[in-house]
Write a protein that holds these residues in place. Sequence first.
Motif: not given
Length: 412
Positions: A260-279
Motif C-alpha cells: 500500500a505504501s509502495s503504491a502511494a510512492v509509485a503514484a508520486v512518479f505517475g505510475v498508476p496503482p494498477q500497474v504498480a501493484l501488478e509489477r
Amino acid sequence: MAGNSDPLSPRAKLAVTAGKAVAAASRAAGRGSGSVIGGRVALKLDPDLLARLAQNLDVVLVSATNGKTTTTRLIAEALRAAGPVVSNALGANMPAGITSALAGGSDAKFGVIEVDEKYLAGVARDTDPKCIALLNLSRDQLDRAAETRMLAENWREGLAGTKAVIVANCDDPLVVWAASSSPNVIWVAAGQMWKDDAWSCPSCGGVMQRPGDDWFCGECGFRRPTPTWALSGDHVLDPHGSAWPIHLQLPGRANKANAASSAAVAAVFGVPPQVALERMYQVQAVAGRYDVVQFHNRDLRLLLAKNPAGWLETFSLIDPPPAPVILSVNARGADGTDTSWLWDVDYTRLTGHPIFVIGDRKLDLAVRLEVANQHFQVCDDLDQAVQLCPPGRIEVIANYTAFQDLRRRVGN
C-alpha cells in the motif's frame, strides 16, 4: 549517467573505479558483496560522491525499523514501469553501501534507496530525494539504537521543510510526529500491529488514547491524520476511493501494508496503482526472506524477524499448528548484543507448534519460552533441529546474523 550534461569529475570517476575494484577484490576473497568496503573507499577519495551520483536521479528514500528492504524492492519493481531503476537491493543501507549501489546504475532514471533510520537525515541532505517513505518506528538493537522517541525527533528535525513528498504511515504516532514538520505529506493507513512503543504522546508525553484504529493525545490534541491512501483487507484504496487488489507472492498482512505504501510512492512518479501493484507480484523473495528451500529432504521457509514488532508480524503468517517451528537467535554486532527484547515478544502465539531452538543465544530464548509455557527442544544446530522436526513444512524464524548463518548452511 543517463542524460548527464555534467559528467562526473575526474576525481569522482577515480573514486567510483577504485570502489568497484575494492568491492571486486572483497567478493573474490569470499567476504560478501563488497559493497560496503567499496563504498567506504570511494567516499574517502571523494566525500561528495553520494551527492554527485544522485544529482541526475529521481530519488526515493525508504526508512523504517521493519519492512524497509521489502518495501524498497516493491517500489523498485513498480517504478520500472516508468524507467530504469538503481537500488541497494541487498540492504546495505548506510552511506557507504548506498554510494556503492548508485555507482552501479549509470543509465538509471530512478534511485530507490533503503536507508538505516539513524542515517536518514544525512542521506536525505546528500541525495535531494523527490519522495521519502516512512513506514514505522519501534525498538530495535537495544544496546545502541537511540530510544524510538529520539529517532522520531531526529527525523522530524532532519526533514523539517524538505522539498520531498513524504509518504508516511498515519497509524504510527512516532512516524506522524516525525513527518509533521514537512510541508508535503501523503498519509497512508498502513496499520500498526505492534503498539508498545507508542503509548505516550511524542509531542507532549501525555497518554495516548487508542479507540479502535484511531489514536489521539487527550492532553495536547496531537492526533491521527486523515489518510488519503489505505490498506483495506486485500485492497489498496487510492485517493479517489478506488479499490485496487493486492496480489503478492510475499506472505502476511505486513507485506500488504508495504505494498500500500509502495503504491502511494509509485503514484508520486505517475505510475498508476494498477500497474504498480501488478509489477509487485514479480517479487518472490527479498534477500532470501520468505524463500522455501529444500534441506535434508524437507521444505524449510526462511523468515527474518529482528525485533519484537517483526516477530509479532512473523507469527501471524506462519502455517497453523502443528507446523514445526525452528527459532534461531544470535546477539552479534549486527544484531545488537542485548537480548532483553526477547521478553517483549509474545511467544504464547506459538502454542501448539513443536518448537526447536538453535543459535548463539539459544539458552536465553529457552528461558523465555519456558516462562511462556511453550514446549520446545534445544538443539545443537540446524541439521539436528530439522531431523527432530515432525512432518510438515518447517517455519524457520531467525534474527539478522542467525538468518545469514541459515542461508549459508542451506546453500541459499
